[in-house]
Motif scaffolding. Structure first.
Motif, PDB file in Angstrom:
ATOM      1  N   HIS A  34       0.791  -1.213   0.000  1.00 44.28           N
ATOM      2  CA  HIS A  34       0.000   0.000   0.000  1.00 44.28           C
ATOM      3  C   HIS A  34       0.830   1.273   0.000  1.00 44.28           C
ATOM      4  O   HIS A  34       1.914   1.319   0.556  1.00 44.28           O
ATOM      5  N   ASP A  35       0.260   2.326  -0.607  1.00 46.88           N
ATOM      6  CA  ASP A  35       0.699   3.704  -0.447  1.00 46.88           C
ATOM      7  C   ASP A  35      -0.392   4.450   0.302  1.00 46.88           C
ATOM      8  O   ASP A  35      -1.491   3.929   0.498  1.00 46.88           O
ATOM      9  N   SER A  36      -0.122   5.686   0.685  1.00 48.27           N
ATOM     10  CA  SER A  36      -1.132   6.488   1.379  1.00 48.27           C
ATOM     11  C   SER A  36      -1.134   7.910   0.850  1.00 48.27           C
ATOM     12  O   SER A  36      -0.079   8.457   0.498  1.00 48.27           O
ATOM     13  N   TRP A  37      -2.355   8.492   0.834  1.00 52.20           N
ATOM     14  CA  TRP A  37      -2.529   9.875   0.385  1.00 52.20           C
ATOM     15  C   TRP A  37      -3.621  10.541   1.203  1.00 52.20           C
ATOM     16  O   TRP A  37      -4.501   9.869   1.771  1.00 52.20           O
ATOM     17  N   LEU A  38      -3.598  11.880   1.217  1.00 49.67           N
ATOM     18  CA  LEU A  38      -4.680  12.674   1.779  1.00 49.67           C
ATOM     19  C   LEU A  38      -5.451  13.271   0.610  1.00 49.67           C
ATOM     20  O   LEU A  38      -4.883  14.027  -0.192  1.00 49.67           O
ATOM     21  N   VAL A  39      -6.722  12.934   0.502  1.00 55.93           N
ATOM     22  CA  VAL A  39      -7.526  13.322  -0.665  1.00 55.93           C
ATOM     23  C   VAL A  39      -8.699  14.183  -0.219  1.00 55.93           C
ATOM     24  O   VAL A  39      -9.448  13.805   0.696  1.00 55.93           O
ATOM     25  N   ALA A  40      -8.878  15.327  -0.868  1.00 55.19           N
ATOM     26  CA  ALA A  40     -10.035  16.182  -0.612  1.00 55.19           C
ATOM     27  C   ALA A  40     -11.143  15.831  -1.592  1.00 55.19           C
ATOM     28  O   ALA A  40     -10.889  15.587  -2.777  1.00 55.19           O
ATOM     29  N   GLY A  41     -12.391  15.837  -1.103  1.00 54.29           N
ATOM     30  CA  GLY A  41     -13.521  15.567  -1.993  1.00 54.29           C
ATOM     31  C   GLY A  41     -13.620  16.573  -3.115  1.00 54.29           C
ATOM     32  O   GLY A  41     -14.104  16.260  -4.203  1.00 54.29           O
ATOM     33  N   LYS A  42     -13.150  17.787  -2.869  1.00 46.72           N
ATOM     34  CA  LYS A  42     -13.030  18.821  -3.900  1.00 46.72           C
ATOM     35  C   LYS A  42     -11.890  19.727  -3.485  1.00 46.72           C
ATOM     36  O   LYS A  42     -11.641  19.932  -2.292  1.00 46.72           O
ATOM     37  N   ASN A  43     -11.169  20.252  -4.465  1.00 45.10           N
ATOM     38  CA  ASN A  43     -10.048  21.137  -4.171  1.00 45.10           C
ATOM     39  C   ASN A  43     -10.389  22.608  -4.342  1.00 45.10           C
ATOM     40  O   ASN A  43      -9.579  23.480  -4.021  1.00 45.10           O
ATOM     41  N   VAL A  44     -11.592  22.894  -4.843  1.00 48.67           N
ATOM     42  CA  VAL A  44     -12.113  24.265  -4.910  1.00 48.67           C
ATOM     43  C   VAL A  44     -13.505  24.228  -4.301  1.00 48.67           C
ATOM     44  O   VAL A  44     -14.354  23.428  -4.728  1.00 48.67           O
ATOM     45  N   ALA A  45     -13.759  25.059  -3.288  1.00 48.50           N
ATOM     46  CA  ALA A  45     -15.019  24.993  -2.550  1.00 48.50           C
ATOM     47  C   ALA A  45     -15.544  26.395  -2.263  1.00 48.50           C
ATOM     48  O   ALA A  45     -14.821  27.382  -2.353  1.00 48.50           O
ATOM     49  N   GLY A  46     -16.821  26.467  -1.902  1.00 49.89           N
ATOM     50  CA  GLY A  46     -17.428  27.726  -1.503  1.00 49.89           C
ATOM     51  C   GLY A  46     -17.220  27.985  -0.021  1.00 49.89           C
ATOM     52  O   GLY A  46     -16.860  27.087   0.749  1.00 49.89           O
ATOM     53  N   MET A  47     -17.471  29.213   0.385  1.00 50.18           N
ATOM     54  CA  MET A  47     -17.338  29.582   1.786  1.00 50.18           C
ATOM     55  C   MET A  47     -18.286  28.735   2.650  1.00 50.18           C
ATOM     56  O   MET A  47     -19.468  28.599   2.337  1.00 50.18           O
ATOM     57  N   ASN A  48     -17.741  28.151   3.701  1.00 47.04           N
ATOM     58  CA  ASN A  48     -18.496  27.323   4.651  1.00 47.04           C
ATOM     59  C   ASN A  48     -19.109  26.071   4.023  1.00 47.04           C
ATOM     60  O   ASN A  48     -19.998  25.449   4.618  1.00 47.04           O
ATOM     61  N   GLU A  49     -18.633  25.699   2.867  1.00 48.45           N
ATOM     62  CA  GLU A  49     -19.090  24.457   2.239  1.00 48.45           C
ATOM     63  C   GLU A  49     -18.323  23.276   2.835  1.00 48.45           C
ATOM     64  O   GLU A  49     -17.090  23.293   2.885  1.00 48.45           O
ATOM     65  N   THR A 162      -2.892  17.971   1.099  1.00 49.07           N
ATOM     66  CA  THR A 162      -3.727  18.366  -0.025  1.00 49.07           C
ATOM     67  C   THR A 162      -4.068  19.847   0.139  1.00 49.07           C
ATOM     68  O   THR A 162      -3.637  20.483   1.113  1.00 49.07           O
ATOM     69  N   PHE A 163      -4.851  20.392  -0.790  1.00 54.60           N
ATOM     70  CA  PHE A 163      -5.091  21.833  -0.847  1.00 54.60           C
ATOM     71  C   PHE A 163      -6.558  22.090  -1.186  1.00 54.60           C
ATOM     72  O   PHE A 163      -7.142  21.396  -2.015  1.00 54.60           O
ATOM     73  N   VAL A 164      -7.131  23.107  -0.545  1.00 54.18           N
ATOM     74  CA  VAL A 164      -8.500  23.515  -0.836  1.00 54.18           C
ATOM     75  C   VAL A 164      -8.505  25.027  -1.009  1.00 54.18           C
ATOM     76  O   VAL A 164      -8.052  25.763  -0.120  1.00 54.18           O
ATOM     77  N   LEU A 188       5.238  25.088  -6.075  1.00 57.17           N
ATOM     78  CA  LEU A 188       5.800  26.411  -6.332  1.00 57.17           C
ATOM     79  C   LEU A 188       4.859  27.295  -7.140  1.00 57.17           C
ATOM     80  O   LEU A 188       5.231  28.390  -7.553  1.00 57.17           O
ATOM     81  N   SER A 189       3.649  26.810  -7.392  1.00 55.57           N
ATOM     82  CA  SER A 189       2.548  27.608  -7.943  1.00 55.57           C
ATOM     83  C   SER A 189       1.267  27.010  -7.378  1.00 55.57           C
ATOM     84  O   SER A 189       1.289  25.955  -6.747  1.00 55.57           O
ATOM     85  N   ASN A 190       0.153  27.690  -7.591  1.00 60.03           N
ATOM     86  CA  ASN A 190      -1.105  27.285  -6.968  1.00 60.03           C
ATOM     87  C   ASN A 190      -1.610  25.959  -7.535  1.00 60.03           C
ATOM     88  O   ASN A 190      -2.053  25.890  -8.681  1.00 60.03           O
ATOM     89  N   PRO A 191      -1.601  24.867  -6.759  1.00 58.39           N
ATOM     90  CA  PRO A 191      -2.030  23.560  -7.285  1.00 58.39           C
ATOM     91  C   PRO A 191      -3.526  23.500  -7.567  1.00 58.39           C
ATOM     92  O   PRO A 191      -3.970  22.625  -8.319  1.00 58.39           O
ATOM     93  N   CYS A 192      -4.298  24.409  -6.987  1.00 55.56           N
ATOM     94  CA  CYS A 192      -5.746  24.428  -7.246  1.00 55.56           C
ATOM     95  C   CYS A 192      -6.053  25.047  -8.606  1.00 55.56           C
ATOM     96  O   CYS A 192      -7.213  25.023  -9.047  1.00 55.56           O
TER      97      CYS A 192
END
Length: 292
Positions: A34-49, A162-164, A188-192
């Motif tokens: 196995h490998d492991s990762w941290l995954v976000a359901g979405k990397n761009v989200a709304g405020m308080n979403e 990860t990044f949101v 070194l640049s915005n991954p989103c």
């Protein structure tokens, strides 16, 4: 493909049983790697979403096969605008360790998880194959200088990020926030905002300093297990360049760093004897199509 570097947390494939100690864990019985990762359901989200965050353990990215126990987490944090807060309420959900987080500030949020150090012992032959697979040439040479039947005893530690991005913030700020992991990948640049066809650069830090000569690989969802798109070696500044060839969920991962363990820096006094320490890091992100 046998990837012995995935022997993070399972019993061996041989008929003789390895002595496997997991600090704070029972001994698993899986024979998968196995490998492991941290995954976000979405990397761009709304405020308080609400955004679901999942620490996944997998052979095929990012389909988790084995949930880490909550007590294995050393630290799970979110950084935004220089401010840090803890991720709370994480729990096992089927085969993932997951949490739901709301982001109430605009801008880019960096999410990082560090796992507790764990111990594993491998027979000499398996440990040699493991080091060969990870291209850990210095560690391999040191291991081969020892007795031929010397087992590989090590503490290993995983770090993942990860990044949101939340609408309304400055899109070019915050993506390079350091979480403070011993081994850390910094975009070194915005991954989103990464798009298909982009050439993107990341920097790897070890103890906060550029890690040169380190092997790092890229991959995306839909690949076979333990398969990569590109490999690169970090330069004198710890940087490596990759091309993003398709849309969807991607990762960068380091290959393990092995160092000779001269004294137990962080393990409890009754911890098993280890000759090595190893560290591994990853980031995940989503790539979108270029605008026509």
């Amino acid at each position: 493909e046998k990837r012995l570097n995935r022997l993070w947390a399972f019993a061996p494939r041989h008929t003789t049983i390895l002595v496997l100690f997991m600090l704070g864990l029972s001994v698993p019985t899986r024979v998968d790697a196995h490998d492991s990762w941290l995954v976000a359901g979405k990397n761009v989200a709304g405020m308080n979403e609400p955004v679901r965050l999942a620490f996944v353990t997998a052979e095929v990215f990012p389909i988790s096969e084995q949930a880490a126990k909550p007590e294995r987490v050393a630290e799970w944090v979110v950084f935004q605008g220089g401010q840090q807060r803890k991720v709370e309420g994480y729990a096992v959900e089927k085969e993932e360790l997951a949490a739901s987080v709301k982001f109430d500030q605009p801008g880019i949020h960096v999410v990082g998880i560090a796992m507790q150090a764990s111990f594993i012992e491998l027979p000499a032959k398996d440990f040699t194959e493991y080091l060969e697979d990870e291209k850990a040439t210095a560690a391999l040479a040191a291991h081969r200088r020892g007795p031929g039947d010397q087992p590989g005893r090590e503490f290993y530690t995983k770090f993942a990020k990860t990044f949101v991005e939340v609408a309304g913030g400055a899109p070019q700020k915050g993506f390079n926030q350091r979480v403070g992991h011993k081994l850390e990948i910094i975009p070194l640049s915005n991954p989103c905002g990464w798009k298909v066809g982009d050439n993107v650069k990341v920097r790897v830090l070890r103890d906060g300093q550029p890690a040169s000569g380190l092997r790092i690989s890229s991959g995306h969802e839909g690949l076979d297990k333990h398969t990569y798109v590109e490999h690169a070696t970090t330069d004198i500044d710890g940087a490596a360049l990759f091309k993003l060839s398709r849309p969807g969920l991607w990762f960068f991962r380091t290959h393990t760093i092995h160092t000779i363990r001269e004294q137990p820096a962080y393990a409890p006094p009754d911890a098993p004897k280890a000759d090595w320490e190893s560290f591994w890091a990853s980031i995940t992100f989503r790539v979108v199509e270029k605008n026509p």
